[in-house]
Design a protein around this motif. Sequence first.
Motif, mmCIF file in Angstrom:
data_model
loop_
_atom_site.group_PDB
_atom_site.id
_atom_site.type_symbol
_atom_site.label_atom_id
_atom_site.label_comp_id
_atom_site.label_asym_id
_atom_site.label_seq_id
_atom_site.Cartn_x
_atom_site.Cartn_y
_atom_site.Cartn_z
ATOM 1 N N ALA A 9 0.860 -1.197 0.000
ATOM 2 C CA ALA A 9 0.000 0.000 0.000
ATOM 3 C C ALA A 9 0.887 1.235 0.000
ATOM 4 N N HIS A 10 0.452 2.245 -0.720
ATOM 5 C CA HIS A 10 1.200 3.508 -0.772
ATOM 6 C C HIS A 10 0.633 4.502 0.233
ATOM 7 N N THR A 11 1.482 5.430 0.601
ATOM 8 C CA THR A 11 0.987 6.448 1.518
ATOM 9 C C THR A 11 0.155 7.477 0.735
ATOM 10 N N ASN A 12 -0.554 8.320 1.467
ATOM 11 C CA ASN A 12 -1.313 9.374 0.787
ATOM 12 C C ASN A 12 -1.110 10.677 1.552
ATOM 13 N N ILE A 13 -1.214 11.769 0.813
ATOM 14 C CA ILE A 13 -1.112 13.089 1.434
ATOM 15 C C ILE A 13 -2.453 13.783 1.253
ATOM 16 N N ALA A 14 -3.040 14.232 2.364
ATOM 17 C CA ALA A 14 -4.350 14.872 2.285
ATOM 18 C C ALA A 14 -4.212 16.285 1.718
ATOM 19 N N ALA A 110 0.704 1.640 6.298
ATOM 20 C CA ALA A 110 0.837 0.465 7.160
ATOM 21 C C ALA A 110 -0.497 -0.269 7.338
ATOM 22 N N PHE A 111 -1.535 0.437 7.754
ATOM 23 C CA PHE A 111 -2.802 -0.257 8.031
ATOM 24 C C PHE A 111 -3.544 -0.661 6.759
ATOM 25 N N SER A 112 -3.283 0.077 5.676
ATOM 26 C CA SER A 112 -3.893 -0.299 4.412
ATOM 27 C C SER A 112 -3.276 -1.606 3.901
ATOM 28 N N ALA A 142 -5.422 5.869 6.817
ATOM 29 C CA ALA A 142 -5.280 4.609 6.082
ATOM 30 C C ALA A 142 -6.520 4.296 5.238
ATOM 31 N N THR A 143 -7.662 4.867 5.627
ATOM 32 C CA THR A 143 -8.900 4.673 4.864
ATOM 33 C C THR A 143 -8.666 4.981 3.394
ATOM 34 N N ARG A 144 -7.901 6.073 3.147
ATOM 35 C CA ARG A 144 -7.741 6.582 1.780
ATOM 36 C C ARG A 144 -6.679 5.842 0.984
ATOM 37 N N SER A 145 -5.725 5.169 1.668
ATOM 38 C CA SER A 145 -4.620 4.518 0.948
ATOM 39 C C SER A 145 -5.024 3.239 0.220
ATOM 40 N N VAL A 146 -6.268 2.812 0.410
ATOM 41 C CA VAL A 146 -6.735 1.623 -0.283
ATOM 42 C C VAL A 146 -6.791 1.876 -1.805
ATOM 43 N N TYR A 147 -7.034 3.148 -2.167
ATOM 44 C CA TYR A 147 -7.153 3.502 -3.586
ATOM 45 C C TYR A 147 -5.985 4.374 -4.051
ATOM 46 N N GLY A 148 -5.785 4.428 -5.373
ATOM 47 C CA GLY A 148 -4.761 5.293 -5.955
ATOM 48 C C GLY A 148 -5.350 6.613 -6.421
ATOM 49 N N GLY A 321 -3.510 2.070 -5.852
ATOM 50 C CA GLY A 321 -4.134 1.553 -4.639
ATOM 51 C C GLY A 321 -3.448 0.283 -4.165
ATOM 52 N N ILE A 322 -4.044 -0.383 -3.171
ATOM 53 C CA ILE A 322 -3.391 -1.581 -2.633
ATOM 54 C C ILE A 322 -3.317 -2.666 -3.705
ATOM 55 N N ARG A 323 -2.241 -3.444 -3.607
ATOM 56 C CA ARG A 323 -1.995 -4.487 -4.615
ATOM 57 C C ARG A 323 -1.399 -5.704 -3.912
#
Length: 332
Positions: A9-14, A110-112, A142-148, A321-323
């Motif tokens: 999973a990749h990190t995301n920046i809000a 991490a949680f994603s 982590a909610t948002r890191s599920v997607y790209g 997103g997660i893979r």
Amino acid sequence: MKSTGRCRAHTNIALIKYWGKRNEELFLPMNSSLSLTLDAFFTDTEVVLDDNLTSDEFYLDDTKQGVEETQKITEFLNLFRNLAKIETKACVKSYNHVPTAAGLASSASAFSALAGAMNQAIGLNLDLKTLSTFARQGSGSATRSVYGGFVEWFMGNDDETTSSHAIPVDDASWDIGMIVIAVNTGRKKLSSRVGMKQTIKTSPFYSSWVETATSDLTKMKEAIKKQDFIQLGEITESNGMKMHATMLGAFPPISYWEPDSVKAIQKVKEIRETGIPCYVTMDAGPNVKVLCKQSDMLKIEQLLLEEFKEEQIIPSKIGEGIRLLNRSEWNY
Ligand code: DP6
């Protein structure tokens, strides 16, 4: 019996920030938020469910973690075990390609990644929407890191846990990139979790923050639809600053800034004044993230080198997103 799952999973920046929970136990946020997933920072996680284990084990970058860290993982894995009605313990191995706790949202990847890996190991076949509600209960971002790409996290209704999930908004396959200026990659002194709680409790600006984040989100979604980079950047910078202003209003005041954060912000403004569109945002740490066009990235990096060392400047493309990772991709 053993069963394994592996996930990246990749990190995301809000760009529209999440700063506060209305329900701490369920990680339900005060407002909806929107982020960009980054390619350069990610976590790879393996979960092995093993009948021979008597308790969960957690290794981070090959170091066995203590009771407190492992307990967080156990609670998270229990969300899945309760659903599957099993009690099998797990050995979790995570590798972070993110400077941990530097405000680079390592808990997001991490949680994603853990949600994706556990889903595979336990064989529940949960869809991405449900996985995002699970990831949320490890760490909000982590909610948002599920997607790209660009991702929105719905605040959801009432105390219902299933309605607060992420959705992909746009794959960001247009001219967009981000540069992280690593001001200080040490562990932060005040966690986001404690910082946001203190802000809600004591900042007189908090209700205005929620109102403004909500209207910023509407405007940002219009900007994304029109692919209007300037509007996107202006709202990003303004929203981030308003979050930090709200924290400064807390008692005692909260600031994650360091002198070099201010130097970076000023440099980005200077670069913008030369006609290159670029905008800053910051999270619960001193590092500065620069939203820019991918096509301007090299030029901006060159200009940032006038003030910062090469290793402090980390360019990133947009992440996916997660893979799930297959065995041959697991090179640890
Ligand atoms: C400033 O997701 O780290 O990065 O839900 O308590 O784990 P917890 O907090 P976390 O907070 C992230 C805050 C932020 C803004 C954002 O990512 O939206």
